[in-house]
Structures are given as structure tokens and as C-alpha cells.
Design a protein around this motif. Sequence first.
Motif, PDB file in Angstrom:
ATOM      1  N   MET A   1       0.840  -1.188   0.000  1.00 17.05           N
ATOM      2  CA  MET A   1       0.000   0.000   0.000  1.00 17.05           C
ATOM      3  C   MET A   1       0.879   1.244   0.000  1.00 17.05           C
ATOM      4  SD  MET A   1      -2.865   1.173   2.808  1.00 17.05           S
ATOM      5  CE  MET A   1      -3.701  -0.411   2.688  1.00 17.05           C
ATOM      6  N   THR A   2       0.590   2.173  -0.910  1.00 16.91           N
ATOM      7  CA  THR A   2       1.370   3.395  -0.975  1.00 16.91           C
ATOM      8  C   THR A   2       0.980   4.336   0.165  1.00 16.91           C
ATOM      9  OG1 THR A   2      -0.219   4.577  -2.364  1.00 16.91           O
ATOM     10  CG2 THR A   2       1.419   3.193  -3.489  1.00 16.91           C
ATOM     11  N   GLU A   3       1.833   5.320   0.420  1.00 17.22           N
ATOM     12  CA  GLU A   3       1.542   6.302   1.463  1.00 17.22           C
ATOM     13  C   GLU A   3       0.262   7.071   1.139  1.00 17.22           C
ATOM     14  OE1 GLU A   3       3.714  10.114   3.676  1.00 17.22           O
ATOM     15  OE2 GLU A   3       4.871   8.761   2.395  1.00 17.22           O
ATOM     16  N   GLN A   4       0.056   7.352  -0.146  1.00 20.10           N
ATOM     17  CA  GLN A   4      -1.154   8.062  -0.562  1.00 20.10           C
ATOM     18  C   GLN A   4      -2.400   7.221  -0.312  1.00 20.10           C
ATOM     19  OE1 GLN A   4      -1.156   9.234  -4.689  1.00 20.10           O
ATOM     20  NE2 GLN A   4      -2.907  10.597  -4.457  1.00 20.10           N
ATOM     21  N   GLU A   5      -2.318   5.929  -0.605  1.00 23.13           N
ATOM     22  CA  GLU A   5      -3.457   5.037  -0.361  1.00 23.13           C
ATOM     23  C   GLU A   5      -3.741   4.934   1.137  1.00 23.13           C
ATOM     24  OE1 GLU A   5      -3.102   1.890  -4.111  1.00 23.13           O
ATOM     25  OE2 GLU A   5      -1.883   1.588  -2.305  1.00 23.13           O
ATOM     26  N   PHE A   6      -2.665   4.841   1.934  1.00 22.01           N
ATOM     27  CA  PHE A   6      -2.848   4.767   3.383  1.00 22.01           C
ATOM     28  C   PHE A   6      -3.539   6.021   3.897  1.00 22.01           C
ATOM     29  CE2 PHE A   6      -1.603   5.622   7.738  1.00 22.01           C
ATOM     30  CZ  PHE A   6      -1.827   4.405   8.363  1.00 22.01           C
ATOM     31  N   ASP A   7      -3.069   7.185   3.457  1.00 23.06           N
ATOM     32  CA  ASP A   7      -3.655   8.449   3.925  1.00 23.06           C
ATOM     33  C   ASP A   7      -5.123   8.547   3.560  1.00 23.06           C
ATOM     34  OD1 ASP A   7      -1.218   9.162   4.972  1.00 23.06           O
ATOM     35  OD2 ASP A   7      -0.665  10.482   3.310  1.00 23.06           O
ATOM     36  N   SER A   8      -5.478   8.091   2.354  1.00 22.65           N
ATOM     37  CA  SER A   8      -6.867   8.133   1.916  1.00 22.65           C
ATOM     38  C   SER A   8      -7.735   7.215   2.775  1.00 22.65           C
ATOM     39  CB  SER A   8      -6.958   7.732   0.443  1.00 22.65           C
ATOM     40  OG  SER A   8      -8.304   7.685   0.010  1.00 22.65           O
ATOM     41  N   ARG A   9      -7.231   6.021   3.036  1.00 20.76           N
ATOM     42  CA  ARG A   9      -7.982   5.067   3.869  1.00 20.76           C
ATOM     43  C   ARG A   9      -8.108   5.579   5.304  1.00 20.76           C
ATOM     44  NH1 ARG A   9      -8.508  -0.386   2.089  1.00 20.76           N
ATOM     45  NH2 ARG A   9      -7.706  -0.721  -0.011  1.00 20.76           N
ATOM     46  N   LEU A  10      -7.036   6.202   5.793  1.00 17.78           N
ATOM     47  CA  LEU A  10      -7.072   6.725   7.164  1.00 17.78           C
ATOM     48  C   LEU A  10      -8.105   7.844   7.280  1.00 17.78           C
ATOM     49  CD1 LEU A  10      -6.084   6.941  10.052  1.00 17.78           C
ATOM     50  CD2 LEU A  10      -4.173   8.353   9.233  1.00 17.78           C
ATOM     51  N   LYS A  11      -8.137   8.723   6.300  1.00 18.77           N
ATOM     52  CA  LYS A  11      -9.111   9.807   6.320  1.00 18.77           C
ATOM     53  C   LYS A  11     -10.532   9.254   6.373  1.00 18.77           C
ATOM     54  CE  LYS A  11     -10.633  13.908   3.750  1.00 18.77           C
ATOM     55  NZ  LYS A  11     -10.448  14.751   2.552  1.00 18.77           N
ATOM     56  N   HIS A  12     -10.792   8.222   5.570  1.00 22.40           N
ATOM     57  CA  HIS A  12     -12.127   7.600   5.568  1.00 22.40           C
ATOM     58  C   HIS A  12     -12.420   6.949   6.915  1.00 22.40           C
ATOM     59  CE1 HIS A  12     -15.678   5.560   4.015  1.00 22.40           C
ATOM     60  NE2 HIS A  12     -15.197   4.428   4.488  1.00 22.40           N
ATOM     61  N   LEU A  13     -11.434   6.262   7.483  1.00 22.98           N
ATOM     62  CA  LEU A  13     -11.625   5.608   8.785  1.00 22.98           C
ATOM     63  C   LEU A  13     -11.989   6.635   9.847  1.00 22.98           C
ATOM     64  CD1 LEU A  13      -9.326   2.876  10.339  1.00 22.98           C
ATOM     65  CD2 LEU A  13     -10.111   4.788  11.705  1.00 22.98           C
ATOM     66  N   VAL A  14     -11.268   7.749   9.866  1.00 27.06           N
ATOM     67  CA  VAL A  14     -11.526   8.797  10.860  1.00 27.06           C
ATOM     68  C   VAL A  14     -12.927   9.369  10.677  1.00 27.06           C
ATOM     69  CG1 VAL A  14     -10.826  11.095  11.646  1.00 27.06           C
ATOM     70  CG2 VAL A  14      -9.085   9.358  11.170  1.00 27.06           C
ATOM     71  N   GLU A  15     -13.304   9.627   9.432  1.00 27.68           N
ATOM     72  CA  GLU A  15     -14.646  10.162   9.154  1.00 27.68           C
ATOM     73  C   GLU A  15     -15.725   9.238   9.704  1.00 27.68           C
ATOM     74  OE1 GLU A  15     -14.735  10.539   4.945  1.00 27.68           O
ATOM     75  OE2 GLU A  15     -13.781  12.519   4.913  1.00 27.68           O
ATOM     76  N   GLN A  16     -15.607   7.952   9.400  1.00 27.91           N
ATOM     77  CA  GLN A  16     -16.622   6.983   9.825  1.00 27.91           C
ATOM     78  C   GLN A  16     -16.627   6.793  11.340  1.00 27.91           C
ATOM     79  OE1 GLN A  16     -19.002   5.650   7.682  1.00 27.91           O
ATOM     80  NE2 GLN A  16     -18.053   7.249   6.428  1.00 27.91           N
ATOM     81  N   ALA A  17     -15.449   6.793  11.944  1.00 24.91           N
ATOM     82  CA  ALA A  17     -15.364   6.613  13.394  1.00 24.91           C
ATOM     83  C   ALA A  17     -15.992   7.792  14.134  1.00 24.91           C
ATOM     84  CB  ALA A  17     -13.908   6.443  13.814  1.00 24.91           C
ATOM     85  N   LEU A  18     -15.793   8.999  13.619  1.00 26.47           N
ATOM     86  CA  LEU A  18     -16.385  10.175  14.249  1.00 26.47           C
ATOM     87  C   LEU A  18     -17.899  10.195  14.069  1.00 26.47           C
ATOM     88  CD1 LEU A  18     -13.704  12.861  13.376  1.00 26.47           C
ATOM     89  CD2 LEU A  18     -14.247  11.973  15.647  1.00 26.47           C
ATOM     90  N   ILE A  19     -18.367   9.771  12.902  1.00 23.76           N
ATOM     91  CA  ILE A  19     -19.816   9.675  12.700  1.00 23.76           C
ATOM     92  C   ILE A  19     -20.420   8.703  13.710  1.00 23.76           C
ATOM     93  CG2 ILE A  19     -21.586   8.775  11.124  1.00 23.76           C
ATOM     94  CD1 ILE A  19     -19.892   9.925   8.822  1.00 23.76           C
ATOM     95  N   GLU A  20     -19.751   7.569  13.904  1.00 19.28           N
ATOM     96  CA  GLU A  20     -20.232   6.570  14.858  1.00 19.28           C
ATOM     97  C   GLU A  20     -20.291   7.131  16.268  1.00 19.28           C
ATOM     98  OE1 GLU A  20     -18.971   2.003  15.623  1.00 19.28           O
ATOM     99  OE2 GLU A  20     -17.402   3.455  16.134  1.00 19.28           O
TER     100      GLU A  20
ATOM    101  N   GLN B   1      -3.354  13.080  12.657  1.00 13.06           N
ATOM    102  CA  GLN B   1      -4.302  13.147  11.543  1.00 13.06           C
ATOM    103  C   GLN B   1      -5.727  13.372  12.045  1.00 13.06           C
ATOM    104  OE1 GLN B   1      -4.088  13.347   8.314  1.00 13.06           O
ATOM    105  NE2 GLN B   1      -6.303  13.244   7.994  1.00 13.06           N
ATOM    106  N   ILE B   2      -6.090  12.731  13.144  1.00 15.39           N
ATOM    107  CA  ILE B   2      -7.437  12.889  13.691  1.00 15.39           C
ATOM    108  C   ILE B   2      -7.690  14.343  14.077  1.00 15.39           C
ATOM    109  CG2 ILE B   2      -8.950  12.293  15.627  1.00 15.39           C
ATOM    110  CD1 ILE B   2      -7.560   9.494  15.602  1.00 15.39           C
ATOM    111  N   PHE B   3      -6.759  14.919  14.839  1.00 10.67           N
ATOM    112  CA  PHE B   3      -6.940  16.303  15.271  1.00 10.67           C
ATOM    113  C   PHE B   3      -6.924  17.264  14.081  1.00 10.67           C
ATOM    114  CE2 PHE B   3      -5.482  14.739  19.505  1.00 10.67           C
ATOM    115  CZ  PHE B   3      -6.567  15.193  20.248  1.00 10.67           C
ATOM    116  N   LYS B   4      -5.989  17.053  13.148  1.00 10.66           N
ATOM    117  CA  LYS B   4      -5.881  17.951  11.992  1.00 10.66           C
ATOM    118  C   LYS B   4      -7.082  17.817  11.065  1.00 10.66           C
ATOM    119  CE  LYS B   4      -1.755  19.927  12.516  1.00 10.66           C
ATOM    120  NZ  LYS B   4      -1.534  21.396  12.485  1.00 10.66           N
ATOM    121  N   GLN B   5      -7.665  16.628  11.013  1.00 14.86           N
ATOM    122  CA  GLN B   5      -8.830  16.429  10.155  1.00 14.86           C
ATOM    123  C   GLN B   5     -10.042  17.163  10.717  1.00 14.86           C
ATOM    124  OE1 GLN B   5      -8.923  12.510   8.477  1.00 14.86           O
ATOM    125  NE2 GLN B   5     -11.138  12.467   8.332  1.00 14.86           N
ATOM    126  N   VAL B   6     -10.145  17.197  12.037  1.00 14.83           N
ATOM    127  CA  VAL B   6     -11.255  17.891  12.686  1.00 14.83           C
ATOM    128  C   VAL B   6     -10.997  19.391  12.738  1.00 14.83           C
ATOM    129  CG1 VAL B   6     -12.468  18.168  14.889  1.00 14.83           C
ATOM    130  CG2 VAL B   6     -11.971  15.886  14.026  1.00 14.83           C
TER     131      VAL B   6
END
Length: 284
Positions: A1-20, A59-64
Motif C-alpha cells: 500500500m502506498t503512502e497516498q493510499e494509506f492516507d486516503s484510507r485513514l481519512k475515511h476511517l476517521v470520518e466513519q469513526a467520528l460519525i459513529e 491526523q485525527i486532530f488535523k482532520q477535525v
Amino acid sequence: MTEQEFDSRLKHLVEQALIEDVGDGDHSSLCCIPADQRGKAVLKIKQEGILAGVKVAQQIFKQVEPLAHFNIYKNDGEAMNMGEVAFEVEASTQNILKCERLVLNSMQRMSGIATLTNVYVEKLKGYKTKILDTRKTTPNFRLLEKAAVKIGGAVNHRFGLFDMIMLKDNHIDFCGGIVKAIDKAYDYVQTTKPGLKIEVETRTLEDVRLATATGKVFRIMLDNMSPETITEALTIIDGRAETEASGGINLSNIESYAATGVDFISVGALIHQAKSLDLSLKAV
């Protein structure tokens, strides 16, 4: 997995976890914390181990809150001791409280996995054998669990069903035999998914002979075999494929398997037996 793919997946994970977790609002904070209040908090370490998840927390804090200030004092992969501070974050107080549990859940779990993984890795110092994880992960949290394995010093196996063909016992039995399954997989790769690697599970030395003779697999898994049997299997394979030992291997016997010269040992326990470590996020 590339760094770009990881970052994209992480962003999605954070979004879904916060919604939950947040739903229609963090009412505990909304009811008593002014929207314009700023705060500062530190990640306190309360247990020895290997630290993991600092970059995820950032990433979590910066995303929020993109303009949050995040100061790192200890990096992923470093040994941590009780009483140390891993990072400091300054942001909206409401956002700090919103992110708190997701940050702690992620870092406590990841640090536990990295710590256990490192114990296995240290056991194999001096051997050529590398430790692999497996797909025995928590649904929707695999990204961070596998990241923690790497932080602990081991190697990731395939991420999912899509990035490697792995013919296990059920595939072989449903297909009608090991050679038939390998041949079909090889033809599939040539016509449908060029470049996809094929691994096959073997249960007997005869399986090993048949799989090796095809010349169509890049790795042969030696499943639930004793170190003595694995030594025989390695003689049969003779370097024509990578080798992986799996099944019934733990800290008490892993060195005897590594001593055979097998390339990899896969250990599901790295993830499913790891215990979360004690960390806390406290206002300062």
C-alpha cells in the motif's frame, strides 16, 4: 500500500469513526464548553511498551481542526515509559473532547499490537526469518492494526482478499485438488489480474512436492507442520518459492521454527491476542 493510499484510507476511517461516536453532536461538551474556548491537552503514557499511533492522532486532530497545533515529543516505534508525554495538542476545547476517545482507542490498541509484535521480533534476532501478520483483524480497523505491526518491526502479509491470491485448504478442497487450484489461479492471473502473486497452503509433504512442481506459486505456506517436517519441506522446495510457516507457533516455540531457515512465520496472535496499553489524554 502506498503512502497516498494509506492516507486516503485513514481519512475515511476517521470520518466513519467520528460519525459513529459523535452522531448529531457531542452534547456533553456542547452543553458546558463555549464554542470559542481554546484548550491544550497532553497524551500521558501510563504503561511501558512500544508507542504507536502518534501520526494517527495527529491526523485525527488535523482532520477535525486543520489549524490545531500538534507537538510531538515521542515518535511511533519508540520505547515508552510510564510518566512520559507523547504529544501536546492545542485546539478548540470542544474539538479536543470530540477527538479524545478516538485518539485513545486507536493509540492504546496500536501500542498494544506494536508492543507484542516487538516481543516476537526480538525473539528472532539473529535469524533470517521474518514475522508476518494475518487477516485475523478487527473489522474496519485493519488499517491501523497492520500499521501497528509494522511499527513493532514485523512485516505485513496481504492487506485483504484483493491484493494476493492465497489458496487455502477450503479453496483447494472445493476446487478438487491442489494442482487444479494452482492451475486455475495461474490462468486467472494471466487473463484477469496480471502480476497478482499466488500463495498456496500445503498440509503434507506430498502437497509441497505437487505445489513446487507447478512452478506457478511465489510462496508456499507450510501449515501446522513440525520444525522437522518443515526442514524436509524446505529441501523439497530448494529455493524455488518463498516459504511461510503457520499454525500453532507461539513465543515458546518460534525459535525452533526460525532455526529451520523458513523465510516467514505468520502469527495471527500479533493482533488478536494483543492487549491495549494504558494511555490518557489530559487537559493542561
